[in-house]
Motif scaffolding. Structure first.
Motif, PDB file in Angstrom:
ATOM      1  N   LEU A 342       0.860  -1.172   0.087  1.00 15.70           N
ATOM      2  CA  LEU A 342       0.070  -0.104  -0.007  1.00 15.70           C
ATOM      3  C   LEU A 342       0.917   1.182  -0.104  1.00 15.70           C
ATOM      4  O   LEU A 342       0.573   2.328  -0.483  1.00 15.70           O
ATOM      5  N   ALA A 343       2.081   1.127   0.681  1.00 13.79           N
ATOM      6  CA  ALA A 343       2.934   2.399   0.605  1.00 13.79           C
ATOM      7  C   ALA A 343       3.481   2.402  -0.494  1.00 13.79           C
ATOM      8  O   ALA A 343       4.110   3.549  -1.074  1.00 13.79           O
ATOM      9  N   GLN A 344       3.605   1.437  -1.607  1.00 18.14           N
ATOM     10  CA  GLN A 344       4.293   1.794  -2.779  1.00 18.14           C
ATOM     11  C   GLN A 344       3.345   2.478  -3.878  1.00 18.14           C
ATOM     12  O   GLN A 344       4.234   3.018  -4.888  1.00 18.14           O
ATOM     13  N   GLY A 345       2.169   2.291  -3.883  1.00 16.31           N
ATOM     14  CA  GLY A 345       1.298   3.184  -4.911  1.00 16.31           C
ATOM     15  C   GLY A 345       0.058   3.067  -4.653  1.00 16.31           C
ATOM     16  O   GLY A 345      -0.346   2.783  -3.339  1.00 16.31           O
ATOM     17  N   PRO A 346      -1.140   3.456  -5.564  1.00 17.80           N
ATOM     18  CA  PRO A 346      -2.389   3.470  -5.174  1.00 17.80           C
ATOM     19  C   PRO A 346      -3.197   2.184  -5.026  1.00 17.80           C
ATOM     20  O   PRO A 346      -4.061   1.919  -5.985  1.00 17.80           O
ATOM     21  N   TYR A 347      -2.735   1.208  -4.230  1.00 21.81           N
ATOM     22  CA  TYR A 347      -3.389  -0.067  -3.990  1.00 21.81           C
ATOM     23  C   TYR A 347      -4.461   0.094  -2.913  1.00 21.81           C
ATOM     24  O   TYR A 347      -4.596   0.919  -2.067  1.00 21.81           O
ATOM     25  N   ILE A 348      -5.261  -0.808  -3.266  1.00 19.01           N
ATOM     26  CA  ILE A 348      -6.570  -1.023  -2.368  1.00 19.01           C
ATOM     27  C   ILE A 348      -6.453  -2.402  -1.803  1.00 19.01           C
ATOM     28  O   ILE A 348      -5.864  -3.361  -2.192  1.00 19.01           O
ATOM     29  N   SER A 349      -7.071  -2.710  -0.386  1.00 18.83           N
ATOM     30  CA  SER A 349      -7.236  -3.981   0.035  1.00 18.83           C
ATOM     31  C   SER A 349      -8.325  -3.826   1.027  1.00 18.83           C
ATOM     32  O   SER A 349      -9.015  -3.045   1.120  1.00 18.83           O
ATOM     33  N   ILE A 350      -8.784  -5.026   1.512  1.00 19.97           N
ATOM     34  CA  ILE A 350      -9.808  -5.168   2.491  1.00 19.97           C
ATOM     35  C   ILE A 350      -9.354  -6.128   3.783  1.00 19.97           C
ATOM     36  O   ILE A 350      -8.403  -7.000   3.573  1.00 19.97           O
ATOM     37  N   VAL A 351      -9.542  -5.679   4.893  1.00 21.61           N
ATOM     38  CA  VAL A 351      -8.894  -6.224   6.120  1.00 21.61           C
ATOM     39  C   VAL A 351      -9.728  -6.140   7.362  1.00 21.61           C
ATOM     40  O   VAL A 351     -10.726  -5.072   7.198  1.00 21.61           O
ATOM     41  N   SER A 352      -9.802  -6.613   8.377  1.00 22.19           N
ATOM     42  CA  SER A 352     -10.510  -6.393   9.600  1.00 22.19           C
ATOM     43  C   SER A 352      -9.974  -5.028   9.956  1.00 22.19           C
ATOM     44  O   SER A 352      -8.859  -4.606   9.965  1.00 22.19           O
ATOM     45  N   HIS A 353     -11.131  -4.056  10.399  1.00 27.33           N
ATOM     46  CA  HIS A 353     -10.583  -2.914  10.769  1.00 27.33           C
ATOM     47  C   HIS A 353      -9.967  -2.978  12.043  1.00 27.33           C
ATOM     48  O   HIS A 353      -9.117  -2.094  12.335  1.00 27.33           O
ATOM     49  N   HIS A 354     -10.394  -4.020  12.789  1.00 29.26           N
ATOM     50  CA  HIS A 354      -9.536  -3.809  14.416  1.00 29.26           C
ATOM     51  C   HIS A 354      -7.966  -4.301  14.037  1.00 29.26           C
ATOM     52  O   HIS A 354      -7.081  -3.703  14.650  1.00 29.26           O
TER      53      HIS A 354
END
Length: 418
Positions: A342-354
């Motif tokens: 995510l720090a490398q470019g405009p990437y998106i992901s999905i993860v537990s908010h906690h």
């Protein structure tokens, strides 16, 4: 004090003496002479490091330590018996049972043979198993083959990379591991009774729980005990579940599976977690309100594996793979890997908010303002249904419950908007 599996025949004599109150009757039931049975009990007590029996009114009764240990020995022998029965079933199904196979062969196996089986199961090699056991390779090979002869079932298959266990051998190895886990717990209970609490807790931890629940519960356990060691094992769910069912782990903490993956485990919910679609704070979508999933599809995605709860939601509920051109470019279950990409470019992901609250506070990851539905998943404990924790293990279980439920009360109903 022995931390391995004591002599099985000695343990059987001990159990029968407790049940009958008589060494003579125990000797007869175990097909031994009375002097041999008496010697077996003495050697077991020496192995464990304390007296287990005392004589009163012409009958033998248990000491306090003996009463603790006998229930563990009974459970251990039951696991061995169940493993042996299962191995014979697999042997018949695979048509590998040899003529004249012994039906109740668990009464004939030795601790050395079972240690060999477990070592080979863990390493996939007679040579590496011998090294771990501190024995010569021919000695380990003989013990393995003698175990096969007693069972009358094929246990080992040579492969290009070493040796592979048959289904029959895997069944017996699982029973032997569960037996060893019971004995370990019994020895730890005796240690605590004697004022030497050197217990262990083997915890399988899935990603979400590592952020705060496990560290907080670990600190609470260490603050309340002396000499207790917590071993935390990370890994994929399927591998951790197998280790749990075979006794290598005491408990798992993380996302629960629905339906439950096996009928010999119990799942205990602690709280419901929510998912968030996330990106780096410098992402073009960060800070924008009222976004939709469609807004993210022009950007590359870092997706969790499909077999994970977040992955199932992404693939089965959001159906991201059914798009004309899937945006998924990287698949990884590692939070460290996701954060780095995510720090490398405009990437998106999905993860537990906690799971990302530390990274969010540090300004490394931010939730996007995208409303998700039906994204709740249960987080909790998974353990063997028949598992009986020691007093020390029960303390840690209560701490996991306390911090897990407390976290549930603090969880937001949905990821905060930007």
């Amino acid at each position: 004090m022995n931390r391995g599996l004591p002599n099985i025949r000695h343990m059987r004599v001990f159990v029968e003496t407790v049940a009958t109150g008589s060494v003579s009757e125990a000797a007869e039931l175990c097909s031994l002479s009375q002097p041999a049975a008496t010697q077996a009990i003495g050697r077991l007590e020496a192995d464990i490091g304390t007296a287990l029996l005392l004589r009163r009114d012409r009958k033998f009764t248990t000491t306090t330590c003996g009463a603790l240990f006998v229930r563990r020995v009974e459970a251990a022998l039951a696991h061995l018996h169940a493993g042996a029965r299962a191995s014979l079933r697999f042997g018949r199904e695979g048509k590998a049972a040899r003529k004249g196979a012994v039906r109740v062969y668990d009464r004939l196996v030795t601790s050395a043979q079972l240690r060999t089986l477990i070592a080979v199961a863990n390493t996939g090699s007679f040579t590496v198993a011998a090294r771990e056991l501190g024995l010569s390779q021919p000695t380990v090979h003989r013990a393995a083959r003698s175990l096969e002869d007693i069972a009358g079932v094929a246990f080992f298959k040579a492969t290009a990379s070493g040796v592979e266990l048959t289904a029959a051998a895997q069944a017996l190895a699982a029973g032997a591991k569960l037996a060893l886990a019971e004995i370990r717990q019994g020895i730890e209970e005796i240690g605590k009774e004697l004022g030497n609490d050197q217990g262990t807790f083997n915890l399988g931890s899935l990603p979400l729980a590592r952020t705060s629940i496990v560290p907080q519960a670990a600190h609470a356990l260490i603050s309340q005990t002396q000499g207790v060691q917590l071993r935390v094992v990370d890994g994929a769910y399927d591998g951790l579940l197998r280790n749990l069912r075979e006794g290598d782990l005491d408990c798992l903490i993380g996302a629960l599976r629905m339906p439950p993956p096996a009928d010999d485990i119990t799942q205990e919910p602690l709280f419901d977690d929510r998912l968030a679609i996330v990106a780096h704070p410098d992402h073009p979508l960060a800070g924008r309100r009222g976004l939709t999933l469609e807004d993210t599809l022009e950007f590359p995605w870092v997706a969790p594996p499909r077999q994970t709860p977040a992955g199932r939601y992404l693939y089965d509920t959001l159906r991201i793979a059914e798009r004309e051109r899937t945006p998924v470019r990287v698949v990884s279950s590692s939070l460290v890997m996701m954060r780095g990409i995510l720090a490398q470019g405009p990437y998106i992901s999905i993860v537990s908010h906690h799971q990302i609250k530390v990274e969010e506070a540090a300004g490394l990851i931010t939730p996007l303002d995208i409303t998700l539905t039906n994204d709740q998943r249960a987080i909790g404990l998974t353990y063997r249904t028949q598992w009986r924790p020691t007093e020390t293990q029960a303390i840690f279980m209560q701490e996991l419950r306390r911090f897990g439920r407390a976290l549930g009360h603090r969880m937001p109903d949905a990821p905060p908007a930007q």
